[in-house]
Every structure is written in structure tokens, then in C-alpha cells.
Scaffold this motif. Structure first.
Motif, PDB file in Angstrom:
ATOM      1  N   ASP A 135     -15.651 -96.228  -1.576  1.00 42.72           N
ATOM      2  CA  ASP A 135     -15.609 -94.831  -1.159  1.00 42.72           C
ATOM      3  C   ASP A 135     -14.151 -94.411  -1.026  1.00 42.72           C
ATOM      4  N   LEU A 136     -13.756 -93.368  -1.730  1.00 44.39           N
ATOM      5  CA  LEU A 136     -12.364 -92.936  -1.760  1.00 44.39           C
ATOM      6  C   LEU A 136     -11.859 -92.541  -0.384  1.00 44.39           C
ATOM      7  N   ALA A 137     -12.645 -91.786   0.374  1.00 42.31           N
ATOM      8  CA  ALA A 137     -12.197 -91.318   1.686  1.00 42.31           C
ATOM      9  C   ALA A 137     -11.882 -92.489   2.619  1.00 42.31           C
ATOM     10  N   THR A 138     -12.682 -93.537   2.536  1.00 43.83           N
ATOM     11  CA  THR A 138     -12.454 -94.716   3.365  1.00 43.83           C
ATOM     12  C   THR A 138     -11.138 -95.392   3.000  1.00 43.83           C
ATOM     13  N   VAL A 139     -10.858 -95.482   1.700  1.00 38.92           N
ATOM     14  CA  VAL A 139      -9.605 -96.091   1.237  1.00 38.92           C
ATOM     15  C   VAL A 139      -8.405 -95.275   1.720  1.00 38.92           C
ATOM     16  N   LEU A 140      -8.467 -93.959   1.553  1.00 37.42           N
ATOM     17  CA  LEU A 140      -7.346 -93.109   1.958  1.00 37.42           C
ATOM     18  C   LEU A 140      -7.117 -93.173   3.465  1.00 37.42           C
ATOM     19  N   ALA A 141      -8.193 -93.233   4.230  1.00 34.11           N
ATOM     20  CA  ALA A 141      -8.057 -93.361   5.683  1.00 34.11           C
ATOM     21  C   ALA A 141      -7.405 -94.687   6.056  1.00 34.11           C
ATOM     22  N   GLY A 142      -7.776 -95.742   5.370  1.00 40.44           N
ATOM     23  CA  GLY A 142      -7.177 -97.047   5.623  1.00 40.44           C
ATOM     24  C   GLY A 142      -5.693 -97.064   5.297  1.00 40.44           C
ATOM     25  N   ILE A 143      -5.329 -96.415   4.197  1.00 33.83           N
ATOM     26  CA  ILE A 143      -3.911 -96.340   3.817  1.00 33.83           C
ATOM     27  C   ILE A 143      -3.116 -95.595   4.884  1.00 33.83           C
ATOM     28  N   GLU A 144      -3.647 -94.486   5.354  1.00 35.01           N
ATOM     29  CA  GLU A 144      -2.946 -93.700   6.380  1.00 35.01           C
ATOM     30  C   GLU A 144      -2.771 -94.513   7.665  1.00 35.01           C
ATOM     31  N   GLN A 145      -3.803 -95.261   8.055  1.00 36.46           N
ATOM     32  CA  GLN A 145      -3.700 -96.084   9.264  1.00 36.46           C
ATOM     33  C   GLN A 145      -2.674 -97.207   9.083  1.00 36.46           C
ATOM     34  N   ALA A 146      -2.652 -97.801   7.904  1.00 36.33           N
ATOM     35  CA  ALA A 146      -1.688 -98.867   7.639  1.00 36.33           C
ATOM     36  C   ALA A 146      -0.261 -98.332   7.674  1.00 36.33           C
ATOM     37  N   ALA A 147      -0.058 -97.163   7.101  1.00 36.96           N
ATOM     38  CA  ALA A 147       1.272 -96.554   7.114  1.00 36.96           C
ATOM     39  C   ALA A 147       1.696 -96.215   8.537  1.00 36.96           C
ATOM     40  N   ALA A 148       0.773 -95.682   9.316  1.00 38.59           N
ATOM     41  CA  ALA A 148       1.084 -95.333  10.704  1.00 38.59           C
ATOM     42  C   ALA A 148       1.431 -96.568  11.527  1.00 38.59           C
ATOM     43  N   ALA A 149       0.874 -97.723  11.143  1.00 34.48           N
ATOM     44  CA  ALA A 149       1.153 -98.973  11.851  1.00 34.48           C
ATOM     45  C   ALA A 149       2.459 -99.615  11.406  1.00 34.48           C
ATOM     46  N   GLY A 150       3.123 -99.009  10.425  1.00 31.42           N
ATOM     47  CA  GLY A 150       4.427 -99.498   9.993  1.00 31.42           C
ATOM     48  C   GLY A 150       4.439-100.375   8.767  1.00 31.42           C
ATOM     49  N   LEU A 151       3.292-100.563   8.108  1.00 37.15           N
ATOM     50  CA  LEU A 151       3.285-101.367   6.891  1.00 37.15           C
ATOM     51  C   LEU A 151       3.973-100.618   5.755  1.00 37.15           C
ATOM     52  N   ARG A 152       4.745-101.348   4.952  1.00 39.49           N
ATOM     53  CA  ARG A 152       5.310-100.778   3.720  1.00 39.49           C
ATOM     54  C   ARG A 152       4.233-100.857   2.645  1.00 39.49           C
ATOM     55  N   ILE A 153       4.030 -99.756   1.953  1.00 42.90           N
ATOM     56  CA  ILE A 153       2.889 -99.649   1.051  1.00 42.90           C
ATOM     57  C   ILE A 153       3.347 -99.283  -0.354  1.00 42.90           C
ATOM     58  N   LYS A 154       2.827-100.016  -1.316  1.00 49.42           N
ATOM     59  CA  LYS A 154       2.919 -99.621  -2.717  1.00 49.42           C
ATOM     60  C   LYS A 154       1.502 -99.346  -3.203  1.00 49.42           C
ATOM     61  N   ILE A 155       1.374 -98.360  -4.048  1.00 51.51           N
ATOM     62  CA  ILE A 155       0.090 -98.024  -4.644  1.00 51.51           C
ATOM     63  C   ILE A 155       0.124 -98.452  -6.111  1.00 51.51           C
ATOM     64  N   ASN A 156      -0.909 -99.170  -6.540  1.00 50.93           N
ATOM     65  CA  ASN A 156      -1.026 -99.603  -7.928  1.00 50.93           C
ATOM     66  C   ASN A 156      -2.059 -98.750  -8.653  1.00 50.93           C
ATOM     67  N   MET A 157      -1.660 -98.155  -9.762  1.00 51.15           N
ATOM     68  CA  MET A 157      -2.577 -97.349 -10.576  1.00 51.15           C
ATOM     69  C   MET A 157      -2.582 -97.877 -12.003  1.00 51.15           C
ATOM     70  N   VAL A 158      -3.773 -98.047 -12.573  1.00 46.64           N
ATOM     71  CA  VAL A 158      -3.912 -98.378 -13.994  1.00 46.64           C
ATOM     72  C   VAL A 158      -4.273 -97.086 -14.734  1.00 46.64           C
ATOM     73  N   PRO A 159      -3.340 -96.492 -15.467  1.00 51.73           N
ATOM     74  CA  PRO A 159      -3.647 -95.256 -16.201  1.00 51.73           C
ATOM     75  C   PRO A 159      -4.533 -95.548 -17.405  1.00 51.73           C
TER      76      PRO A 159
END
Length: 322
Positions: A135-159
Motif C-alpha cells: 500500500d503506497l500510503a503506508t510506505v510514504l507514512a513509514g518514510i516520513e516517520q523514519a526521516a523524522a527520527a533522523g534516518l538518512r534516506i535514499k529512494i531507489n526507483m527502477v524506471p
């Protein structure tokens, strides 16, 4: 230290915690069936000992925990506990993010400070079509929480041509606005795509195509990257960075420092080689017995690396991690 004639050595270890995944991405599995845990997967304790032995035998400096999807494995907590005290320069994790919010306390407690999240689109319908799960919304919410907790985040996309090229700019803008670095990963000739050249060619989007798309909105310039980096790195002045892992367009084989350990104890020196080396049984042996045998196999794994360019491989990527 084990070094080949091109000066390459094994610095980066990627450990597949499990081959199981809660997605069935179109570029990974052809039939839509989710991969399950393999028979005879190593325990967290054995994997932890294996990492310790590989640090000593090969000079491993950085560890990435992958899958399948590592966050669904019951072995995650124990493996993190085992590798945390080993003195590695960096421990990171790649996830599809579906369980990120739930497992965030575990990652933080283990000292994980950097993660890569696979995310191919910001469109919910396209997300379901590509991932065939989650579920996309769940993933985006998790990313926002991880960022707020101070994790450095890279996003991987396969075009993928015909599937998500319209998401290149939206995803890039999403990442730039949040200080994430987006990595575009050219489609790889792995698994079923190694056998089906027509399907590969229909979906493949090249470095040139991606840069042309991005240049329509953002001026950019090439930035410095580590010698053994897989990605070409670019800076959008005043806004941030993005990268392209252009394994087809600009191969990085000459400087590859990666070694992969599967959940069933196989060492893979190169994604483009069918060679693999069983080391799982060595992880149950005492150090003085295991290390000499392991070093001999590491020499073979390093020799498996391509000299010039990636040429494809039959191994399914989800079995040995990204």
C-alpha cells in the motif's frame, strides 16, 4: 586482503536475510507469485558469524542488509544484534518500506542510521500494478516517520518504459523537497529478463533518457562520487542530488567492490556470473578452520567479477538482494 589484477577488493558485503518478499514486482518475478523463504536458510546466528568471518577474511568494511524483504524476517532483530559490535564502518538496510513504521524502533535501537527505500511511483494505481502488493500510503507514512527520527534516506526507483516514466520528475521533486537522494536504477538483465530480451528492451529506460527528462525541469551537473560507487551522481544546484545506477549505459564493473551472501549461504561475487560458492557450512566451524577455506573461496568469488561490463545473469535479484 584479497586483491585482483584490476586492483579490486571486496569492501562491501550485502547479506540477504531471506528470499521471502511481500511484493512481487514486475521486473523481479514474471508470474506475480510472491517469493517465499528458501529451504535451509541460515539462522541469524550463523549469518552473524559469517559476517564476522568475512570481515576478517576479506576486509569487509560496510554491510547492507537486504532480502527479499528483510523487515518481514523474524531473524532481523537477532542479526542486527550480532553485527552491531563488529566494528563495521557502516551498516545500512534496503527495504520496500511496507513495514518500516512498525520496525523503526528496532532499527533505531540497533544503531541503523541509513536506509534505502525502494519506491517506483507516487501513483497508487501504478504502485499496485508494479509491486503487485502493499500500500503506497503506508510506505510514504513509514518514510516520513523514519526521516523524522533522523534516518538518512535514499529512494531507489527502477524506471520502466510504459509503466512509470511519468513518475521520474514527481519522485525527484518529492525527494528534493525532503532532502532525500533519489537513485534511478537502470533495469537489469536478471532472472526472467536475462532470458527475455524482448521484454527487457520494451521496458528499459537508459541514462540518456533519464537525464533528458530531468533536464526539462532542473539544470544539473555531475558531482563527485566514491571510486567504487555504483551510481553516477548529479547535483541540482541549490536543491540537492540524485544518482543513476547505469549498469547498462555506463558499467561500473572495473571498480566493483561488492560481495553478496545469500540467505542459504552462497557467496556471489558478481551478479553477471552464474558462479556461486557455498560457504554456509563454514560458518559452523571454528575460526581457525573456517578462515583458510573461506579465503580460498573469496579468491574465486573475486575472480568471477566481469572486467568490463555487466552482461546479465539468470539469478533472481530478490534471492540475493539489491
Amino acid at each position: 586482503m584479497i586483491v585482483d589484477r584490476q586492483g579490486r577488493r571486496l569492501r562491501n558485503l550485502r547479506v540477504s536475510l531471506t528470499s521471502a518478499c511481500n511484493y512481487a514486482c514486475t521486473y523481479c518475478v514474471p508470474d506475480g507469485k510472491r517469493l517465499v523463504a528458501a529451504q535451509h536458510e541460515l539462522s541469524a546466528e550463523a549469518l552473524g558469524r559469517g559476517v564476522a568471518y568475512l570481515i576478517e577474511a576479506a576486509g569487509i568494511e560496510r554491510l547492507r542488509i537486504t532480502g527479499g524483504e528483510p523487515l518481514i524476517s523474524p531473524k532481523l532483530d537477532a542479526l542486527l544484534e550480532a553485527v552491531a559490535p563488529l566494528g563495521l564502518q557502516d551498516i545500512s538496510l534496503t527495504t520496500n518500506g511496507q513495514l518500516l513504521a512498525r520496525k523503526l524502533p528496532v532499527l533505531l535501537a540497533a544503531g541503523i542510521r541509513r536506509i534505502n527505500v525502494s519506491l517506483d511511483t507516487l501513483d497508487a494505481t501504478a504502485f499496485r500494478a508494479i509491486a503487485r502488493g502493499g500500500d503506497l500510503a503506508t510506505v510514504l507514512a513509514g518514510i516520513e516517520q523514519a526521516a523524522a527520527a533522523g534516518l538518512r534516506i535514499k529512494i531507489n526507483m527502477v524506471p520502466l518504459r510504459g509503466q512509470n516514466l511519468d513518475q521520474v520528475l514527481p519522485l525527484l521533486d518529492y525527494c528534493l523537497a525532503r532532502g532525500f537522494e533519489l537513485r534511478f536504477i537502470e533495469l537489469m538483465r536478471m532472472g526472467h529478463l536475462a532470458r527475455d530480451g524482448k521484454a527487457f528492451n520494451q521496458q528499459f529506460a537508459s541514462l540518456e533518457q533519464l537525464l533528458e527528462l530531468i533536464g526539462q525541469r532542473h539544470p544539473f551537473q555531475q558531482a563527485e562520487a566514491p571510486l567504487d560507487a555504483t551510481a553516477l551522481r548529479y547535483e541540482i544546484p541549490g536543491k540537492g542530488f540524485f544518482g543513476v545506477i547505469a549498469n547498462e549505459s555506463v558499467p561500473f564493473c572495473r571498480t566493483c567492490s561488492r560481495l553478496r551472501l545469500s540467505s542459504t549461504g552462497w557467496l556471489h561475487g558478481c551478479l553477471s556470473s552464474s558462479n556461486r560458492h557455498q560457504v554456509g557450512d563454514l560458518f559452523d566451524k571454528p575460526r581457525h578452520q573456517a578462515l583458510p577455506a573461506l579465503q580460498r573461496l573469496l579468491v574465486q568469488a573475486l575472480a568471477d567479477k566481469q572486467e568490463l561490463a555487466f552482461s546479465g545473469g539468470a539469478t533472481v535479484m530478490k534471492v540475493i538482494g539489491g
